[in-house]
Design an enzyme around this catalytic site. Structure first.
Site, short mmCIF file in Angstrom:
data_model
loop_
_atom_site.label_atom_id
_atom_site.label_comp_id
_atom_site.label_asym_id
_atom_site.label_seq_id
_atom_site.Cartn_x
_atom_site.Cartn_y
_atom_site.Cartn_z
N PRO A 88 0.82 -1.22 0.00
CA PRO A 88 0.00 0.00 0.00
C PRO A 88 0.86 1.27 0.00
CG PRO A 88 -0.10 -1.09 2.15
CD PRO A 88 0.66 -2.01 1.23
N GLU A 115 1.89 -8.23 8.74
CA GLU A 115 2.09 -6.77 8.89
C GLU A 115 3.06 -6.21 7.86
OE1 GLU A 115 0.31 -4.67 10.67
OE2 GLU A 115 -0.86 -6.44 11.17
N ARG A 152 -4.05 -7.93 -20.46
CA ARG A 152 -4.96 -7.50 -21.53
C ARG A 152 -4.30 -6.52 -22.50
NH1 ARG A 152 -8.17 -3.27 -20.92
NH2 ARG A 152 -10.09 -4.32 -21.47
C1 SAM Z 1 -1.82 -5.95 5.94
S1 SAM Z 1 -0.79 -5.49 4.60
C2 SAM Z 1 0.57 -4.74 5.45
C3 SAM Z 1 0.42 -3.28 5.56
C4 SAM Z 1 1.57 -2.61 6.27
N1 SAM Z 1 1.55 -2.91 7.68
C5 SAM Z 1 1.50 -1.11 6.05
O1 SAM Z 1 0.87 -0.44 6.86
O2 SAM Z 1 2.03 -0.62 5.05
C6 SAM Z 1 -0.12 -7.02 4.06
C7 SAM Z 1 0.32 -7.06 2.63
O3 SAM Z 1 -0.79 -6.85 1.77
C8 SAM Z 1 -0.36 -6.26 0.57
N2 SAM Z 1 -1.16 -5.04 0.36
C9 SAM Z 1 -2.01 -4.48 1.23
N3 SAM Z 1 -2.61 -3.40 0.70
C10 SAM Z 1 -2.15 -3.27 -0.54
C11 SAM Z 1 -2.39 -2.34 -1.59
N4 SAM Z 1 -3.23 -1.33 -1.44
N5 SAM Z 1 -1.74 -2.51 -2.76
C12 SAM Z 1 -0.86 -3.52 -2.92
N6 SAM Z 1 -0.59 -4.44 -1.95
C13 SAM Z 1 -1.21 -4.32 -0.79
C14 SAM Z 1 1.13 -5.97 0.71
O4 SAM Z 1 1.84 -6.99 0.03
C15 SAM Z 1 1.34 -6.04 2.19
O5 SAM Z 1 2.65 -6.44 2.54
#
Ligand code: SAM
Length: 245
Positions: A88, A115, A152
Protein backbone atom coordinates in the site's frame (compact mmCIF):
# COMPACT_ATOMS: atom_id res chain seq x y z
CA UNK A 1 5.24 -12.11 -20.97
CA UNK A 2 6.20 -14.17 -17.96
CA UNK A 3 4.77 -13.44 -14.52
CA UNK A 4 6.41 -15.03 -11.48
CA UNK A 5 4.25 -14.64 -8.40
CA UNK A 6 5.99 -15.08 -5.06
CA UNK A 7 3.39 -15.90 -2.43
CA UNK A 8 2.69 -17.91 0.68
CA UNK A 9 -0.72 -18.83 -0.81
CA UNK A 10 -0.32 -20.17 -4.37
CA UNK A 11 -3.73 -21.86 -4.17
CA UNK A 12 -5.41 -18.44 -4.15
CA UNK A 13 -4.41 -17.97 -7.80
CA UNK A 14 -5.63 -21.17 -9.39
CA UNK A 15 -9.20 -20.26 -10.24
CA UNK A 16 -8.64 -16.66 -11.39
CA UNK A 17 -5.82 -17.81 -13.67
CA UNK A 18 -7.90 -20.57 -15.23
CA UNK A 19 -10.89 -18.56 -16.37
CA UNK A 20 -11.98 -15.82 -18.71
CA UNK A 21 -9.53 -13.85 -20.82
CA UNK A 22 -6.51 -14.39 -18.58
CA UNK A 23 -7.22 -18.13 -18.46
CA UNK A 24 -7.43 -18.24 -22.26
CA UNK A 25 -4.18 -16.28 -22.56
CA UNK A 26 -2.44 -18.78 -20.28
CA UNK A 27 -3.81 -21.75 -22.23
CA UNK A 28 -2.83 -20.15 -25.54
CA UNK A 29 0.72 -19.57 -24.25
CA UNK A 30 0.42 -15.78 -24.70
CA UNK A 31 1.35 -15.34 -21.07
CA UNK A 32 3.04 -17.65 -18.59
CA UNK A 33 2.30 -17.46 -14.88
CA UNK A 34 4.58 -19.24 -12.42
CA UNK A 35 3.39 -19.59 -8.85
CA UNK A 36 6.31 -19.74 -6.45
CA UNK A 37 5.72 -20.70 -2.85
CA UNK A 38 7.97 -18.55 -0.66
CA UNK A 39 8.01 -21.36 1.90
CA UNK A 40 10.01 -23.47 -0.57
CA UNK A 41 12.89 -21.03 0.02
CA UNK A 42 12.67 -21.01 3.82
CA UNK A 43 15.39 -22.78 5.75
CA UNK A 44 15.41 -24.73 9.02
CA UNK A 45 13.31 -27.56 10.33
CA UNK A 46 10.12 -25.53 10.53
CA UNK A 47 10.49 -23.58 7.27
CA UNK A 48 9.63 -20.35 9.03
CA UNK A 49 8.67 -17.42 6.79
CA UNK A 50 7.65 -14.84 9.41
CA UNK A 51 8.71 -13.64 12.84
CA UNK A 52 7.99 -11.07 15.53
CA UNK A 53 8.80 -7.42 14.83
CA UNK A 54 11.95 -6.02 16.39
CA UNK A 55 10.99 -3.25 18.77
CA UNK A 56 7.69 -4.92 19.60
CA UNK A 57 4.24 -4.27 18.23
CA UNK A 58 1.31 -6.18 16.84
CA UNK A 59 1.40 -8.99 14.28
CA UNK A 60 4.10 -10.84 12.43
CA UNK A 61 6.55 -9.68 9.79
CA UNK A 62 7.52 -11.74 6.76
CA UNK A 63 11.22 -12.56 6.72
CA UNK A 64 13.25 -11.08 3.86
CA UNK A 65 15.67 -14.00 3.29
CA UNK A 66 13.32 -16.58 1.72
CA UNK A 67 11.85 -13.97 -0.61
CA UNK A 68 15.26 -12.64 -1.62
CA UNK A 69 16.44 -16.22 -2.33
CA UNK A 70 13.32 -16.85 -4.44
CA UNK A 71 13.82 -13.60 -6.38
CA UNK A 72 17.52 -14.33 -7.00
CA UNK A 73 16.75 -17.85 -8.20
CA UNK A 74 14.75 -16.22 -11.01
CA UNK A 75 16.91 -13.18 -11.79
CA UNK A 76 20.08 -15.28 -11.96
CA UNK A 77 18.43 -17.29 -14.75
CA UNK A 78 16.77 -14.28 -16.37
CA UNK A 79 18.31 -10.88 -15.52
CA UNK A 80 15.44 -9.18 -17.39
CA UNK A 81 13.09 -10.04 -14.51
CA UNK A 82 11.61 -6.80 -13.14
CA UNK A 83 10.81 -7.12 -9.44
CA UNK A 84 7.58 -5.51 -8.26
CA UNK A 85 6.67 -5.38 -4.59
CA UNK A 86 2.95 -5.07 -3.92
CA UNK A 87 2.49 -2.69 -1.03
CA UNK A 88 0.00 0.00 0.00
CA UNK A 89 3.05 2.27 0.27
CA UNK A 90 3.92 1.92 -3.43
CA UNK A 91 3.20 4.15 -6.38
CA UNK A 92 -0.43 3.95 -7.49
CA UNK A 93 -1.04 1.44 -10.29
CA UNK A 94 -2.46 3.54 -13.11
CA UNK A 95 -3.02 2.73 -16.78
CA UNK A 96 0.17 4.49 -17.89
CA UNK A 97 2.23 2.45 -15.44
CA UNK A 98 0.47 -0.73 -16.62
CA UNK A 99 1.40 0.16 -20.22
CA UNK A 100 5.05 0.45 -19.14
CA UNK A 101 4.91 -2.88 -17.30
CA UNK A 102 3.46 -4.55 -20.40
CA UNK A 103 6.64 -3.60 -22.30
CA UNK A 104 8.71 -5.85 -20.06
CA UNK A 105 9.37 -9.51 -20.76
CA UNK A 106 9.16 -10.74 -17.17
CA UNK A 107 7.50 -9.41 -14.03
CA UNK A 108 8.33 -10.89 -10.64
CA UNK A 109 5.46 -9.99 -8.30
CA UNK A 110 6.15 -10.18 -4.57
CA UNK A 111 3.11 -10.61 -2.33
CA UNK A 112 3.44 -9.51 1.27
CA UNK A 113 1.25 -10.62 4.13
CA UNK A 114 0.69 -10.19 7.89
CA UNK A 115 2.09 -6.77 8.89
CA UNK A 116 4.33 -6.59 5.83
CA UNK A 117 7.84 -7.65 4.91
CA UNK A 118 11.20 -6.96 6.57
CA UNK A 119 12.42 -3.66 5.13
CA UNK A 120 15.57 -5.29 3.71
CA UNK A 121 13.45 -6.88 0.96
CA UNK A 122 13.74 -3.52 -0.79
CA UNK A 123 17.35 -4.37 -1.79
CA UNK A 124 16.00 -6.64 -4.55
CA UNK A 125 12.93 -4.62 -5.53
CA UNK A 126 12.84 -2.51 -8.72
CA UNK A 127 9.43 -0.96 -8.21
CA UNK A 128 6.75 -0.75 -5.50
CA UNK A 129 3.11 -0.70 -6.54
CA UNK A 130 -0.14 -0.08 -4.70
CA UNK A 131 -3.53 -0.90 -6.18
CA UNK A 132 -5.26 1.78 -4.11
CA UNK A 133 -5.31 3.72 -0.90
CA UNK A 134 -6.63 0.95 1.29
CA UNK A 135 -4.99 -1.98 3.07
CA UNK A 136 -5.54 -5.57 1.90
CA UNK A 137 -4.75 -8.55 4.09
CA UNK A 138 -2.17 -9.77 1.58
CA UNK A 139 -0.59 -8.94 -1.77
CA UNK A 140 -2.27 -11.83 -3.63
CA UNK A 141 -5.32 -9.90 -4.83
CA UNK A 142 -3.07 -6.99 -5.78
CA UNK A 143 -0.83 -9.34 -7.82
CA UNK A 144 -3.89 -10.70 -9.62
CA UNK A 145 -4.92 -7.16 -10.46
CA UNK A 146 -1.47 -6.51 -11.95
CA UNK A 147 -1.59 -9.73 -14.00
CA UNK A 148 -5.07 -8.90 -15.30
CA UNK A 149 -4.33 -5.25 -16.13
CA UNK A 150 -1.03 -6.06 -17.86
CA UNK A 151 -2.15 -9.26 -19.62
CA UNK A 152 -4.96 -7.50 -21.53
CA UNK A 153 -2.34 -5.18 -23.04
CA UNK A 154 -0.29 -8.03 -24.49
CA UNK A 155 -0.88 -8.44 -28.24
CA UNK A 156 -3.59 -11.00 -29.12
CA UNK A 157 -4.79 -11.48 -25.53
CA UNK A 158 -8.03 -9.58 -26.17
CA UNK A 159 -8.60 -11.40 -29.42
CA UNK A 160 -9.04 -8.37 -31.68
CA UNK A 161 -6.16 -5.93 -31.96
CA UNK A 162 -6.86 -2.55 -30.50
CA UNK A 163 -9.75 -3.76 -28.33
CA UNK A 164 -8.26 -1.90 -25.38
CA UNK A 165 -7.59 1.26 -27.42
CA UNK A 166 -10.86 3.02 -26.49
CA UNK A 167 -10.93 1.84 -22.91
CA UNK A 168 -11.29 4.25 -20.06
CA UNK A 169 -7.91 5.92 -19.28
CA UNK A 170 -6.28 4.81 -22.56
CA UNK A 171 -6.64 8.36 -23.98
CA UNK A 172 -6.86 10.13 -20.65
CA UNK A 173 -10.69 10.09 -20.73
CA UNK A 174 -13.43 7.77 -19.48
CA UNK A 175 -14.91 5.58 -22.18
CA UNK A 176 -18.13 6.62 -23.96
CA UNK A 177 -21.39 4.75 -23.09
CA UNK A 178 -21.84 1.37 -24.79
CA UNK A 179 -25.06 -0.42 -25.84
CA UNK A 180 -26.01 -3.81 -27.24
CA UNK A 181 -29.30 -5.52 -28.19
CA UNK A 182 -32.22 -5.00 -27.74
CA UNK A 183 -32.75 -1.58 -29.33
CA UNK A 184 -35.26 -0.73 -26.64
CA UNK A 185 -35.41 -2.01 -23.07
CA UNK A 186 -37.99 -0.87 -20.51
CA UNK A 187 -38.68 2.20 -22.62
CA UNK A 188 -35.01 3.15 -22.89
CA UNK A 189 -33.79 3.39 -26.46
CA UNK A 190 -30.32 3.04 -27.87
CA UNK A 191 -29.15 6.49 -29.08
CA UNK A 192 -30.26 6.87 -32.67
CA UNK A 193 -26.83 7.78 -34.01
CA UNK A 194 -25.45 4.35 -33.05
CA UNK A 195 -27.96 2.71 -35.39
CA UNK A 196 -27.30 5.15 -38.24
CA UNK A 197 -24.32 3.37 -39.83
CA UNK A 198 -22.68 6.80 -40.17
CA UNK A 199 -19.27 6.07 -38.67
CA UNK A 200 -18.08 9.67 -38.62
CA UNK A 201 -21.20 10.72 -36.74
CA UNK A 202 -20.75 7.77 -34.35
CA UNK A 203 -17.11 8.74 -33.69
CA UNK A 204 -18.15 12.36 -33.03
CA UNK A 205 -20.93 11.23 -30.64
CA UNK A 206 -18.57 8.92 -28.79
CA UNK A 207 -15.93 11.62 -28.36
CA UNK A 208 -18.55 14.06 -27.11
CA UNK A 209 -19.92 11.50 -24.63
CA UNK A 210 -16.42 10.57 -23.41
CA UNK A 211 -15.71 14.25 -22.76
CA UNK A 212 -19.09 14.81 -21.08
CA UNK A 213 -18.72 11.76 -18.87
CA UNK A 214 -15.13 12.63 -17.87
CA UNK A 215 -16.13 16.20 -17.03
CA UNK A 216 -19.02 14.95 -14.89
CA UNK A 217 -17.29 12.08 -13.12
CA UNK A 218 -13.53 12.57 -13.24
CA UNK A 219 -12.70 16.21 -14.04
CA UNK A 220 -9.31 15.60 -12.38
CA UNK A 221 -8.29 13.60 -15.49
CA UNK A 222 -8.84 16.46 -17.94
CA UNK A 223 -5.71 18.56 -17.31
CA UNK A 224 -3.52 15.60 -18.37
CA UNK A 225 -5.71 14.35 -21.24
CA UNK A 226 -4.54 15.05 -24.80
CA UNK A 227 -7.34 17.33 -26.07
CA UNK A 228 -7.92 18.82 -29.52
CA UNK A 229 -9.16 22.40 -30.04
CA UNK A 230 -12.59 20.95 -30.75
CA UNK A 231 -12.51 18.97 -27.47
CA UNK A 232 -11.67 22.13 -25.54
CA UNK A 233 -14.55 23.95 -27.21
CA UNK A 234 -16.97 21.10 -26.40
CA UNK A 235 -15.83 21.06 -22.79
CA UNK A 236 -16.32 24.84 -22.58
CA UNK A 237 -19.89 24.46 -23.85
CA UNK A 238 -20.59 21.56 -21.46
CA UNK A 239 -19.30 23.62 -18.53
CA UNK A 240 -21.46 26.57 -19.54
CA UNK A 241 -24.56 24.41 -19.80
CA UNK A 242 -23.86 22.77 -16.42
CA UNK A 243 -23.80 26.31 -14.92
CA UNK A 244 -27.16 26.88 -16.64
CA UNK A 245 -25.74 29.54 -19.02
C1 SAM B 1 -1.82 -5.95 5.94
S1 SAM B 1 -0.79 -5.49 4.60
C2 SAM B 1 0.57 -4.74 5.45
C3 SAM B 1 0.42 -3.28 5.56
C4 SAM B 1 1.57 -2.61 6.27
N1 SAM B 1 1.55 -2.91 7.68
C5 SAM B 1 1.50 -1.11 6.05
O1 SAM B 1 0.87 -0.44 6.86
O2 SAM B 1 2.03 -0.62 5.05
C6 SAM B 1 -0.12 -7.02 4.06
C7 SAM B 1 0.32 -7.06 2.63
O3 SAM B 1 -0.79 -6.85 1.77
C8 SAM B 1 -0.36 -6.26 0.57
N2 SAM B 1 -1.16 -5.04 0.36
C9 SAM B 1 -2.01 -4.48 1.23
N3 SAM B 1 -2.61 -3.40 0.70
C10 SAM B 1 -2.15 -3.27 -0.54
C11 SAM B 1 -2.39 -2.34 -1.59
N4 SAM B 1 -3.23 -1.33 -1.44
N5 SAM B 1 -1.74 -2.51 -2.76
C12 SAM B 1 -0.86 -3.52 -2.92
N6 SAM B 1 -0.59 -4.44 -1.95
C13 SAM B 1 -1.21 -4.32 -0.79
C14 SAM B 1 1.13 -5.97 0.71
O4 SAM B 1 1.84 -6.99 0.03
C15 SAM B 1 1.34 -6.04 2.19
O5 SAM B 1 2.65 -6.44 2.54
Amino acid sequence: MIFDILTLFPEMFRSPLEHSIVGRAVHAGLIEVNLINIRDYAVGKHLITDDYPYGGGRGMIMKAEPIICAVRAITQRDPAGHVVLLTPQGAPLEQERANQLAERSRLILVCGGYEGIDERIRDVVDEELSIGDYVLTGGELAALVVVDVVARLIPDVLGNDGASADDTFSHGLLEFPQYTRPREFEGKKVPHVLLSGDHRAIDRWRRYEALRRTLERRPDLLPKAPLSEEDVQILGELEKSSRGE
